[in-house]
Design a protein around this motif. Structure first.
Motif, PDB file in Angstrom:
ATOM      1  N   ASN A  32      43.429  36.917  42.899  1.00 36.20           N
ATOM      2  CA  ASN A  32      43.880  35.910  43.860  1.00 36.20           C
ATOM      3  C   ASN A  32      45.286  35.434  43.491  1.00 36.20           C
ATOM      4  N   PRO A  33      46.286  35.664  44.385  1.00 31.50           N
ATOM      5  CA  PRO A  33      47.666  35.338  44.014  1.00 31.50           C
ATOM      6  C   PRO A  33      47.926  33.853  43.837  1.00 31.50           C
ATOM      7  N   ARG A  34      47.019  33.007  44.352  1.00 27.80           N
ATOM      8  CA  ARG A  34      47.248  31.556  44.270  1.00 27.80           C
ATOM      9  C   ARG A  34      46.574  30.932  43.058  1.00 27.80           C
ATOM     10  N   TRP A  35      45.831  31.708  42.318  1.00 27.25           N
ATOM     11  CA  TRP A  35      45.126  31.162  41.154  1.00 27.25           C
ATOM     12  C   TRP A  35      45.871  31.495  39.876  1.00 27.25           C
ATOM     13  N   LYS A  36      45.800  30.568  38.934  1.00 28.88           N
ATOM     14  CA  LYS A  36      46.325  30.887  37.605  1.00 28.88           C
ATOM     15  C   LYS A  36      45.358  31.838  36.905  1.00 28.88           C
ATOM     16  N   VAL A  37      45.936  32.654  36.000  1.00 28.65           N
ATOM     17  CA  VAL A  37      45.139  33.638  35.283  1.00 28.65           C
ATOM     18  C   VAL A  37      43.954  32.975  34.582  1.00 28.65           C
ATOM     19  N   ARG A  38      44.166  31.748  34.045  1.00 30.76           N
ATOM     20  CA  ARG A  38      43.102  31.027  33.359  1.00 30.76           C
ATOM     21  C   ARG A  38      41.863  30.856  34.269  1.00 30.76           C
ATOM     22  N   ASN A  39      42.118  30.448  35.524  1.00 26.25           N
ATOM     23  CA  ASN A  39      41.004  30.212  36.437  1.00 26.25           C
ATOM     24  C   ASN A  39      40.360  31.528  36.892  1.00 26.25           C
ATOM     25  N   ILE A  40      41.210  32.546  37.057  1.00 24.64           N
ATOM     26  CA  ILE A  40      40.673  33.851  37.466  1.00 24.64           C
ATOM     27  C   ILE A  40      39.695  34.358  36.415  1.00 24.64           C
ATOM     28  N   ILE A  41      40.084  34.252  35.146  1.00 26.12           N
ATOM     29  CA  ILE A  41      39.245  34.816  34.088  1.00 26.12           C
ATOM     30  C   ILE A  41      37.990  33.977  33.876  1.00 26.12           C
ATOM     31  N   ALA A  42      38.126  32.648  34.006  1.00 24.49           N
ATOM     32  CA  ALA A  42      36.987  31.780  33.725  1.00 24.49           C
ATOM     33  C   ALA A  42      35.985  31.731  34.871  1.00 24.49           C
ATOM     34  N   GLU A  43      36.406  32.145  36.071  1.00 18.49           N
ATOM     35  CA  GLU A  43      35.543  31.999  37.248  1.00 18.49           C
ATOM     36  C   GLU A  43      34.130  32.573  37.090  1.00 18.49           C
ATOM     37  N   PRO A  44      33.976  33.829  36.589  1.00 22.61           N
ATOM     38  CA  PRO A  44      32.609  34.364  36.509  1.00 22.61           C
ATOM     39  C   PRO A  44      31.704  33.533  35.598  1.00 22.61           C
ATOM     40  N   VAL A  45      32.292  32.835  34.619  1.00 24.54           N
ATOM     41  CA  VAL A  45      31.494  31.990  33.722  1.00 24.54           C
ATOM     42  C   VAL A  45      31.280  30.628  34.370  1.00 24.54           C
ATOM     43  N   ALA A  46      32.347  30.086  34.951  1.00 27.32           N
ATOM     44  CA  ALA A  46      32.254  28.749  35.551  1.00 27.32           C
ATOM     45  C   ALA A  46      31.239  28.717  36.688  1.00 27.32           C
ATOM     46  N   VAL A  47      31.150  29.796  37.434  1.00 25.59           N
ATOM     47  CA  VAL A  47      30.268  29.804  38.598  1.00 25.59           C
ATOM     48  C   VAL A  47      28.806  29.741  38.175  1.00 25.59           C
ATOM     49  N   ARG A  48      28.526  30.147  36.941  1.00 24.87           N
ATOM     50  CA  ARG A  48      27.164  30.045  36.431  1.00 24.87           C
ATOM     51  C   ARG A  48      26.999  28.828  35.529  1.00 24.87           C
ATOM     52  N   GLY A  49      28.008  27.961  35.519  1.00 21.15           N
ATOM     53  CA  GLY A  49      27.897  26.717  34.767  1.00 21.15           C
ATOM     54  C   GLY A  49      28.109  26.856  33.277  1.00 21.15           C
ATOM     55  N   GLY A  50      28.791  27.933  32.840  1.00 26.56           N
ATOM     56  CA  GLY A  50      29.024  28.113  31.410  1.00 26.56           C
ATOM     57  C   GLY A  50      30.233  27.326  30.925  1.00 26.56           C
ATOM     58  N   LYS A  51      30.426  27.310  29.606  1.00 26.40           N
ATOM     59  CA  LYS A  51      31.574  26.632  29.007  1.00 26.40           C
ATOM     60  C   LYS A  51      32.800  27.530  29.099  1.00 26.40           C
ATOM     61  N   THR A  52      33.920  26.975  29.556  1.00 27.72           N
ATOM     62  CA  THR A  52      35.096  27.816  29.740  1.00 27.72           C
ATOM     63  C   THR A  52      36.266  27.410  28.857  1.00 27.72           C
ATOM     64  N   GLY A  53      36.093  26.416  28.002  1.00 22.00           N
ATOM     65  CA  GLY A  53      37.204  25.968  27.152  1.00 22.00           C
ATOM     66  C   GLY A  53      37.673  27.077  26.214  1.00 22.00           C
ATOM     67  N   GLY A  54      38.968  27.401  26.295  1.00 21.37           N
ATOM     68  CA  GLY A  54      39.532  28.407  25.402  1.00 21.37           C
ATOM     69  C   GLY A  54      39.100  29.827  25.716  1.00 21.37           C
ATOM     70  N   LEU A  55      38.264  29.988  26.733  1.00 14.23           N
ATOM     71  CA  LEU A  55      37.730  31.313  27.053  1.00 14.23           C
ATOM     72  C   LEU A  55      38.834  32.264  27.510  1.00 14.23           C
ATOM     73  N   ALA A  56      39.688  31.796  28.426  1.00 11.89           N
ATOM     74  CA  ALA A  56      40.725  32.663  28.991  1.00 11.89           C
ATOM     75  C   ALA A  56      41.642  33.173  27.886  1.00 11.89           C
ATOM     76  N   GLU A  57      42.033  32.278  26.969  1.00  9.89           N
ATOM     77  CA  GLU A  57      42.928  32.695  25.881  1.00  9.89           C
ATOM     78  C   GLU A  57      42.268  33.774  25.021  1.00  9.89           C
ATOM     79  N   ARG A  58      40.977  33.537  24.686  1.00 14.70           N
ATOM     80  CA  ARG A  58      40.274  34.521  23.853  1.00 14.70           C
ATOM     81  C   ARG A  58      40.215  35.873  24.544  1.00 14.70           C
ATOM     82  N   MET A  59      39.890  35.850  25.831  1.00 14.65           N
ATOM     83  CA  MET A  59      39.752  37.108  26.576  1.00 14.65           C
ATOM     84  C   MET A  59      41.097  37.824  26.684  1.00 14.65           C
ATOM     85  N   LEU A  60      42.167  37.065  26.951  1.00 11.50           N
ATOM     86  CA  LEU A  60      43.486  37.678  27.089  1.00 11.50           C
ATOM     87  C   LEU A  60      43.892  38.371  25.798  1.00 11.50           C
ATOM     88  N   GLU A  61      43.589  37.720  24.663  1.00  7.03           N
ATOM     89  CA  GLU A  61      43.950  38.364  23.398  1.00  7.03           C
ATOM     90  C   GLU A  61      43.119  39.612  23.160  1.00  7.03           C
TER      91      GLU A  61
END
Lengths: 321, 328
Positions: free
Chosen positions: A112-141
């Protein structure tokens, strides 16, 4: 190794009829397109199963049915012994499906061009109510980008980097199975090799299982453990990689191997294959390949061959041996 | 050697933008002889399509040819405009595009499009033009051409449509054909048919073909010579077998090694770190140096040597001249 995915007699029929008014006025019957016809296979845990075929062979439709994007018309899909196809909305099927993620072909269209990468990566977890703190950074690395990239937008990345973001998103929910639909065909070769190597590394680190959908035989030969060849919605041959490439049994498999351009075949004069894939709305009777097959006999046009075992290979041809 | 059909010298294409002047093609020189297929490869953004479009006069404004020379059988064509360009294009140069569905007019039958092109460029009667159109369709392998000539493009399959495009490019008997990714949208079995067709037509008619593609396999099978482009410049130019088996430029070597090849059976693919620089952020010196293992201070300071059309192989200060196979 244990079987992770079992697909049994999977069939998908699309209704491609004209609107009802046209049908009434022009007296047309309903038109049905059989995209996938009676396909069965098993995928072992931590292996790469590839589906190859030309356009219209049904390979993407199978991938979509396994991820639940398209419901099957008939047949069963089992993941870890649990059926996810008969009641796709049940809580149990949803839980199983959390283990399946998908990587799409075009990294420009699938973010999605309007979303930040952080939200794009966290979405599959957030939609199931998981914890997303620091998740995007870990995944990107994990996929070889930097954690600081989480606050950027997709347009700031090149094609190869975008495909890494797609992989990061697929990995975020900790899946066991990743369905990859032509993951590198939109990428340049030097970038393709980076992405393929990353996928191999992740498979070893995380014990992933891939369903790898591609039309590129060299990529498939590099990545896959077992390969299924599709033609017009039918599985015509399935074999472990080395068996398939050293000794293809089905005439269609032999044809695509011969036709594929090779880097070591300078000025090769190929006798190009005859004909094209027939119309899937009116498929040929008997074996779907018989009108193009150089060795077809009368029986091929009347009787559809069933898959049978020859060694490690399963092949659907009356004449293969 | 006789005059080459196409001769490009120091071609520069510029695009003025708000961020400054971009050069998608920067000092490219090459020749194509009659009956020869020159394969132009490179990754997206390397300038290969832009070179083809510049030759045939299809640059969209504000892109423009800023310097250099394009000669078709000795006649300079880089400054032709309007009517003069139109008379050359189609008559002496044909173009085959990637997507056969968008390069045919959906509202005209195949026959109308072919006869229009034939009558535009050749002085023939209507019935003669129709006969030539049918012959052109037969030549590219369309069965029952006489019946199918009144069909519309959507009534053909993808492979058949690309054959129509090839017939259209060749019907006015051009000396040069530019094929820009002609098989990228097609399946392998159809791709093999189209490549065989292009090779046959090139051989039989002595047409010079510039085959632009990113697929090394296609180039290896079809081309006589190969030109490798990187960031708007020619990186390597030479006979196809030599360049693929013994590349001299580190970029070509990396490109070959990162292509999965069946016979190698390696566990990991070689990869070139990074990606091609964007045109508005080209590094100083050789454009490849940030990704090159062998880069030295000279590479960081000076752009690589410019490759001439007829001498030299690689635009690199330190070409890989040892006879090591590229299968490392």
């Amino acid at each position: 190794m244990s079987t992770l995915i079992r697909v049994e007699a999977l069939t998908r029929i699309f209704d491609v009829s004209k609107p009802w008014l046209n049908r009434v006025l022009e007296r047309l019957p309903k038109a049905k397109l059989t995209a996938v016809s009676d396909v069965s296979f098993e995928i072992e845990e931590n292996s790469v199963y590839a589906l190859v075929g030309e356009s219209g062979s049904g390979k993407s439709t199978i991938g979509k049915m396994i991820t639940g994007l398209v419901p099957p018309t008939k047949g069963r899909i089992e993941v870890n012994g649990k059926d996810i196809s008969s009641d796709p909305d049940s809580a149990e099927a949803a839980k199983v499906r959390a283990d399946i993620q998908m990587i799409f072909q075009d990294p420009y269209a699938s973010l999605n061009p309007r979303w930040k990468v952080r939200n794009i990566i966290a979405e599959p977890v957030a939609v199931r109510g998981g914890k997303t703190g620091g998740l995007a950074e870990r995944m990107l690395e994990q996929v070889g980008l930097s954690g600081a990239d989480a606050d950027k937008y997709p347009h700031e990345f090149s094609g190869g980097q975008r495909q890494r973001i797609c992989i990061a998103r697929a990995l975020a929910s900790g899946p066991k199975i990743i369905v990859c639909d032509e993951p590198t065909s939109a990428l340049d070769v030097s970038v393709q090799s980076q992405v393929l190597n990353l996928m191999s590394d992740l498979r070893e680190e995380l014990g992933l299982t891939y369903l790898f959908i591609s039309h590129d035989l060299t990529v498939v030969q590099h990545m896959a453990d077992k390969i299924g060849v599709l033609y017009l919605g039918t599985l015509v041959e399935e074999a472990p990689r080395d068996a398939l490439f050293s000794d293809p049994k089905h005439p269609y498999t032999q044809m695509i191997f011969d036709a594929a351009p090779r880097m070591d075949a300078f000025g090769r004069e190929v006798d190009p294959p005859k004909g094209e894939i027939p119309d899937a709305i009116n498929p040929p009777t008997g074996c779907p390949y018989h009108p193009r097959c150089p060795i077809a006999v009368d029986r091929c046009s009347q009787e559809k061959p069933l898959l049978r075992h020859i060694g490690d290979t399963r092949v659907a041809c009356h004449l293969a041996e | 050697m006789s005059t080459p059909v196409l001769s490009v010298r120091d071609l520069v294409v510029e695009i003025p933008t708000r961020k400054g002047l971009l050069k998608p093609v920067d000092g490219v020189s090459f020749d194509i002889a009659a009956g020869e297929i020159l394969g132009v490869v490179g990754e997206s953004g390397a300038g290969k399509s832009m070179t083809g479009n510049a030759v045939i006069g299809l640059l969209d404004r504000p892109a423009r040819i800023a310097a250099g020379e394009v000669r078709l059988l000795g006649d300079p064509i880089q400054n032709l405009k309007g009517e003069a360009l139109r008379r050359q294009r189609g008559k002496r140069m044909g173009m085959i595009f990637q997507d056969p569905l968008t390069s045919l007019n959906p509202l005209l039958t195949v026959g109308e499009q072919l006869t229009e092109t034939i009558r535009e460029h050749l002085d023939v009667s209507k019935s003669e033009a129709l006969n030539r159109a049918i012959a052109a369709l037969e030549e590219v392998g369309i069965p029952a051409a006489r019946q199918r000539i009144d069909s519309y493009p959507h009534e053909f399959s993808g492979g058949m449509r690309q054959r129509v495009v090839i017939a259209l490019a060749l019907c006015a008997e051009p000396e040069l054909v530019i094929a820009d990714e002609p098989t990228t949208a097609l399946d392998v079995s159809v791709q093999a048919q189209i490549i065989a067709l292009l090779k046959r037509l090139c051989r039989e008619r002595g047409v010079a073909v510039m085959l632009v593609t990113h697929d090394m396999g296609v180039i290896a099978e079809a081309a006589d010579r190969i030109a490798v482009m990187y960031a708007g410049r020619m990186a390597e130019l030479g006979p196809v077998r030599d360049v693929i088996t013994k590349p001299h430029h580190p970029y070509t070597a990396g490109l070959m090694a990162s292509t999965p090849v069946a016979s190698r059976g390696q566990k990991r693919l070689r990869q070139i770190p990074g990606a091609m620089p964007r045109l508005d952020a080209l590094p100083d010196g050789c454009a490849f140096h940030p990704r090159c293992e062998k880069a030295t201070d000279k590479c960081r300071a000076e752009p690589g040597p410019t490759l001439a059309a007829d001498e030299g192989r690689a635009a690199c200060w330190y070409p890989l001249t040892q006879t090591k196979e590229a299968t490392a």
